[in-house]
Design a protein around this motif. Structure first.
Motif: not given
Ligand SMILES: Nc1nc2c(ncn2[C@@H]2O[C@H](COP(=O)(O)OP(=O)(O)OP(=O)(O)O)[C@@H](O)[C@H]2O)c(=O)[nH]1
Ligand SMILES: [Zn+2]
Length: 353
Positions: A326-353
């Motif tokens: 099983e894959r267990v998602p591990l979602i943590t809160p966004r803030n104004r410093h990490n939101t662009a980073y998380l978006d790039v991980k989803a868009a370019k690195s295939g992360h499921l966020l």
């Protein structure tokens, strides 16, 4: 057993040599890491013959250098070029302020195995992937010597993990925990496993493969999601009463903390996390994902419920003998410093966020 170093041991020495600024001999080439090269040594090396600078394909793309050798490019070092020139090719810090101007001359002929092995060694030493290469028909005495083909093959093999020590370590999130230390046979960093409770080896265990993030895990950086993910995973395992958290010392997705700070500096110039890695000459992700599978196997686990948003971790475990029930998602809160980073991980690195 003979006292002569094995190839693995010689590679470990060579890595240390590059880190302290010593060249190594690969085949009939002298190879030095640009990052640690000292001016006096550069002069001595230049006197040996014509030099080329080997860089990776992603760095070459940024510099608009022609790539004739697939994953790497060679640049002839102009006679008047000194350390500042070499560093400017290797290090993107000044790309925007003082762009490197060609034309760069790139040789097309000849063998590049020594160059490729040199770059792989520099990466494994967590240095910028740029090496100065000079042919030396009669190699100077006292330098570590390698053959390019076997060196490349050995570096690509999976390290063998040996358990070194373990002890009880009560944690805030889980009182009944043990910390295990694993040491690879190739002289690279040790990795850790936190075993919570006494998980059965016969059924899937709640598992997290966590890559070291000094800034996030220790300092509480807001730029990434690592710290919150680490604590969320330990908390979930504490609540479940069992689990395994592997703490893999692959800081900065395997490029090391110094290079990660170079990448952060480029991110401050406007590049995203993937672009920054590429400008430095690295792939998006330089981690060896086999390490986690190796440690789990050593601990007797063959099936996991994996806490991750990264499908590549799932695929890697599956292809190295650990089934992911099983894959267990591990979602943590966004803030104004990490939101662009998380978006790039989803868009370019295939992360499921
Ligand atoms: N090179 C680089 N590394 C980064 C950056 N931000 C965080 N990291 C590193 O990225 C890694 C994140 O690792 P993980 O959280 O285990 O892995 P993941 O691929 O994000 O997958 P998850 O399991 O979903 O968290 C750590 O080694 C961090 O040090 C960055 O901007 N550049
Ligand atoms: Zn982080």
């Amino acid at each position: 057993m003979t006292l002569i170093p094995t190839l693995t041991e010689t590679l470990s020495r060579a890595r240390a040599d590059l880190r302290i600024g010593l060249p190594v001999i690969i085949g009939s080439q002298l190879v030095a890491a640009v990052e640690t090269l000292r001016p006096d040594r550069l002069e001595t090396i230049r006197a040996l013959g014509p030099a080329v600078l080997a860089i990776t394909e992603p760095r070459a793309r940024t510099l608009k250098v022609r790539v004739y050798d697939r994953d790497l490019a060679r640049i002839e070092v102009p006679p008047d070029a000194g350390l500042a020139w070499l560093r400017a090719v290797a290090d993107p810090a000044g790309d925007l302020m003082t762009p490197m101007k060609g034309p760069f001359r790139s040789p097309r002929d000849g063998q590049v195995d020594a160059h490729r092995a040199g770059i792989a060694l520099a990466k494994s030493a967590q240095l910028l992937p740029a090496v100065l290469v000079v042919p030396v028909p009669e190699p100077p005495e006292g330098l570590t010597r390698l053959s390019p083909g076997p060196a490349l093959a050995q570096m690509a093999t999976e390290a063998v993990m040996a358990p070194v020590a373990d002890a009880r370590l009560p944690l805030l999130s889980a009182e009944n925990s043990r910390l295990h230390i694993f040491r690879p046979d190739n002289g690279e960093a040790e990795h850790y496993a936190v075993e919570i409770g006494a998980p059965s080896r016969a059924k899937p265990v709640l598992t997290r493969l966590h890559s070291a993030c000094f800034t996030g895990d220790v300092l509480g950086s807001l730029k990434c999601d690592c710290g919150p993910q680490l604590h969320a995973a330990l908390t979930a395992m504490g609540q479940a009463g069992e689990g395994v958290l592997l703490y893999l010392n692959q800081e900065g997705r395997g490029i090391g903390l110094a290079n990660k700070m170079r990448a952060y500096s480029l991110q401050n110039q406007g590049f995203d996390t993937v672009e920054a890695n590429h400008r430095l000459g690295f792939e998006d992700d330089e981690r060896d994902f086999r390490i986690g599978a190796g440690i789990l196997r050593k601990m007797g686990f063959s099936s996991v419920r994996l806490m991750t948003n990264n499908p590549k971790k799932v695929a890697m475990l599956e292809s190295h003998g650990i089934s992911v029930a099983e894959r267990v998602p591990l979602i943590t809160p966004r803030n104004r410093h990490n939101t662009a980073y998380l978006d790039v991980k989803a868009a370019k690195s295939g992360h499921l966020l």
